[in-house]
Scaffold this motif. Structure first.
Motif, PDB file in Angstrom:
ATOM      1  N   VAL A 164       0.874  -1.166   0.000  1.00 36.10           N
ATOM      2  CA  VAL A 164       0.000   0.000   0.000  1.00 36.10           C
ATOM      3  C   VAL A 164       0.915   1.220   0.000  1.00 36.10           C
ATOM      4  O   VAL A 164       1.839   1.304   0.802  1.00 36.10           O
ATOM      5  CB  VAL A 164      -0.934   0.011   1.229  1.00 36.10           C
ATOM      6  CG1 VAL A 164      -1.759   1.277   1.265  1.00 36.10           C
ATOM      7  CG2 VAL A 164      -1.830  -1.221   1.231  1.00 36.10           C
ATOM      8  N   VAL A 165       0.645   2.145  -0.929  1.00 38.74           N
ATOM      9  CA  VAL A 165       1.510   3.295  -1.139  1.00 38.74           C
ATOM     10  C   VAL A 165       0.715   4.577  -0.968  1.00 38.74           C
ATOM     11  O   VAL A 165      -0.426   4.671  -1.419  1.00 38.74           O
ATOM     12  CB  VAL A 165       2.099   3.256  -2.568  1.00 38.74           C
ATOM     13  CG1 VAL A 165       2.991   4.444  -2.813  1.00 38.74           C
ATOM     14  CG2 VAL A 165       2.842   1.966  -2.796  1.00 38.74           C
ATOM     15  N   SER A 166       1.334   5.556  -0.319  1.00 38.82           N
ATOM     16  CA  SER A 166       0.691   6.856  -0.143  1.00 38.82           C
ATOM     17  C   SER A 166       1.729   7.955  -0.326  1.00 38.82           C
ATOM     18  O   SER A 166       2.918   7.744  -0.055  1.00 38.82           O
ATOM     19  CB  SER A 166       0.074   6.958   1.252  1.00 38.82           C
ATOM     20  OG  SER A 166      -0.548   8.204   1.424  1.00 38.82           O
ATOM     21  N   ARG A 167       1.269   9.085  -0.750  1.00 35.87           N
ATOM     22  CA  ARG A 167       2.138  10.261  -0.793  1.00 35.87           C
ATOM     23  C   ARG A 167       2.280  10.783   0.636  1.00 35.87           C
ATOM     24  O   ARG A 167       1.327  10.796   1.400  1.00 35.87           O
ATOM     25  CB  ARG A 167       1.534  11.337  -1.672  1.00 35.87           C
ATOM     26  CG  ARG A 167       1.325  10.850  -3.089  1.00 35.87           C
ATOM     27  CD  ARG A 167       1.934  11.783  -4.092  1.00 35.87           C
ATOM     28  NE  ARG A 167       1.721  11.275  -5.436  1.00 35.87           N
ATOM     29  CZ  ARG A 167       2.650  10.647  -6.137  1.00 35.87           C
ATOM     30  NH1 ARG A 167       3.842  10.468  -5.623  1.00 35.87           N
ATOM     31  NH2 ARG A 167       2.405  10.213  -7.349  1.00 35.87           N
ATOM     32  N   MET A 168       3.489  11.172   0.974  1.00 35.06           N
ATOM     33  CA  MET A 168       3.766  11.689   2.308  1.00 35.06           C
ATOM     34  C   MET A 168       3.268  13.133   2.400  1.00 35.06           C
ATOM     35  O   MET A 168       3.503  13.927   1.492  1.00 35.06           O
ATOM     36  CB  MET A 168       5.271  11.642   2.578  1.00 35.06           C
ATOM     37  CG  MET A 168       5.659  12.118   3.942  1.00 35.06           C
ATOM     38  SD  MET A 168       7.452  12.262   4.195  1.00 35.06           S
ATOM     39  CE  MET A 168       8.152  11.002   3.191  1.00 35.06           C
ATOM     40  N   ASN A 169       2.597  13.452   3.487  1.00 36.51           N
ATOM     41  CA  ASN A 169       2.190  14.826   3.726  1.00 36.51           C
ATOM     42  C   ASN A 169       3.330  15.490   4.509  1.00 36.51           C
ATOM     43  O   ASN A 169       3.467  15.265   5.707  1.00 36.51           O
ATOM     44  CB  ASN A 169       0.887  14.876   4.518  1.00 36.51           C
ATOM     45  CG  ASN A 169       0.403  16.285   4.738  1.00 36.51           C
ATOM     46  OD1 ASN A 169       1.143  17.248   4.580  1.00 36.51           O
ATOM     47  ND2 ASN A 169      -0.860  16.408   5.116  1.00 36.51           N
ATOM     48  N   PRO A 170       4.142  16.321   3.851  1.00 37.09           N
ATOM     49  CA  PRO A 170       5.307  16.905   4.537  1.00 37.09           C
ATOM     50  C   PRO A 170       4.931  17.872   5.650  1.00 37.09           C
ATOM     51  O   PRO A 170       5.768  18.209   6.484  1.00 37.09           O
ATOM     52  CB  PRO A 170       6.063  17.617   3.408  1.00 37.09           C
ATOM     53  CG  PRO A 170       5.046  17.879   2.358  1.00 37.09           C
ATOM     54  CD  PRO A 170       4.023  16.781   2.470  1.00 37.09           C
ATOM     55  N   HIS A 171       3.662  18.317   5.680  1.00 38.95           N
ATOM     56  CA  HIS A 171       3.226  19.239   6.731  1.00 38.95           C
ATOM     57  C   HIS A 171       2.899  18.508   8.023  1.00 38.95           C
ATOM     58  O   HIS A 171       2.901  19.108   9.099  1.00 38.95           O
ATOM     59  CB  HIS A 171       2.012  20.046   6.268  1.00 38.95           C
ATOM     60  CG  HIS A 171       2.291  20.846   5.028  1.00 38.95           C
ATOM     61  ND1 HIS A 171       3.166  21.904   5.000  1.00 38.95           N
ATOM     62  CD2 HIS A 171       1.819  20.709   3.764  1.00 38.95           C
ATOM     63  CE1 HIS A 171       3.228  22.391   3.774  1.00 38.95           C
ATOM     64  NE2 HIS A 171       2.420  21.691   3.006  1.00 38.95           N
ATOM     65  N   THR A 172       2.576  17.218   7.935  1.00 43.06           N
ATOM     66  CA  THR A 172       2.192  16.476   9.144  1.00 43.06           C
ATOM     67  C   THR A 172       3.143  15.331   9.472  1.00 43.06           C
ATOM     68  O   THR A 172       3.148  14.854  10.602  1.00 43.06           O
ATOM     69  CB  THR A 172       0.767  15.893   8.999  1.00 43.06           C
ATOM     70  OG1 THR A 172       0.745  14.972   7.915  1.00 43.06           O
ATOM     71  CG2 THR A 172      -0.253  16.996   8.793  1.00 43.06           C
ATOM     72  N   PHE A 173       3.921  14.873   8.500  1.00 44.71           N
ATOM     73  CA  PHE A 173       4.840  13.762   8.765  1.00 44.71           C
ATOM     74  C   PHE A 173       6.173  14.338   9.205  1.00 44.71           C
ATOM     75  O   PHE A 173       6.655  15.310   8.630  1.00 44.71           O
ATOM     76  CB  PHE A 173       5.019  12.896   7.511  1.00 44.71           C
ATOM     77  CG  PHE A 173       5.471  11.501   7.824  1.00 44.71           C
ATOM     78  CD1 PHE A 173       4.541  10.525   8.122  1.00 44.71           C
ATOM     79  CD2 PHE A 173       6.813  11.176   7.858  1.00 44.71           C
ATOM     80  CE1 PHE A 173       4.943   9.231   8.429  1.00 44.71           C
ATOM     81  CE2 PHE A 173       7.226   9.892   8.168  1.00 44.71           C
ATOM     82  CZ  PHE A 173       6.285   8.918   8.452  1.00 44.71           C
TER      83      PHE A 173
END
Length: 177
Positions: A82-91
């Motif tokens: 399962v792949v997701s784009r990283m949210n740089p504002h919350t990760f």
């Protein structure tokens, strides 16, 4: 002279890779009383963090690739990724992630929830090298991060991954899990 240059080059490569990586290991008891072995490997040179849980048939992994902005959750026992784009504002950044693991943050202190779509990844190159390596040959689905808690809608199931400091809920159609 050429030998000396080769030896110095090799030592520099070895030294840089030693100082660029941090590894954390933890051994504890699983829900069934068996031993669970977990590791986190963070490499600042490649900007990749790898979470691994070794628990027999239910082993799983997660790769956080800061260069491609992709997070990959690998569940070999389900034969899926399962792949997701990283949210740089919350990760957390790779440095913050490293600090969390080094300081011994409480287990599963970083929570993420994803809705897994039935849309399969068709371009594996978009996952970057680490994602391609871990998901090659497996059915791979896109997911979207959502805030916790997220109510389950009929016909959906969730799989939970507890990877040292990373606690993940992957929710999708029953046929996926």
């Amino acid at each position: 002279m050429k030998t000396l240059i080769l030896v110095l080059g090799f030592l520099e490569l070895l030294t840089n890779s030693v100082f660029a990586s941090n590894a954390i290991q933890l051994i504890n008891k699983g829900n069934d009383g068996g031993t669970v072995y977990q590791t986190v490997n963070i490499n600042h040179n490649t900007n990749v963090a790898a979470f691994n849980i070794y628990s027999g048939a239910h082993s799983s992994n997660a790769i956080v690739d800061y260069n491609s902005g992709i997070i990959v959750y690998h569940m070999p026992y389900k034969r899926i990724c399962v792949v997701s784009r990283m949210n740089p504002h919350t990760f957390p950044s790779i440095s913050q992630l490293d600090q969390m693991t080094q300081e011994g943050q409480p287990l599963h202190s970083l929570h993420r929830s994803y809705g897994v779509s039935r849309k399969m990844v068709t371009n594996m190159a978009a996952l970057g090298g680490p994602g391609q390596a871990i998901c090659g040959g497996l059915t791979t689905y896109w997911a979207t991060e959502y805030p916790r808690p997220h109510p389950l809608v009929g016909g959906r199931a969730c799989a939970g991954l507890n990877l040292l400091i990373l606690n993940v809920d992957l929710c999708g159609g029953v046929s996926l899990f």
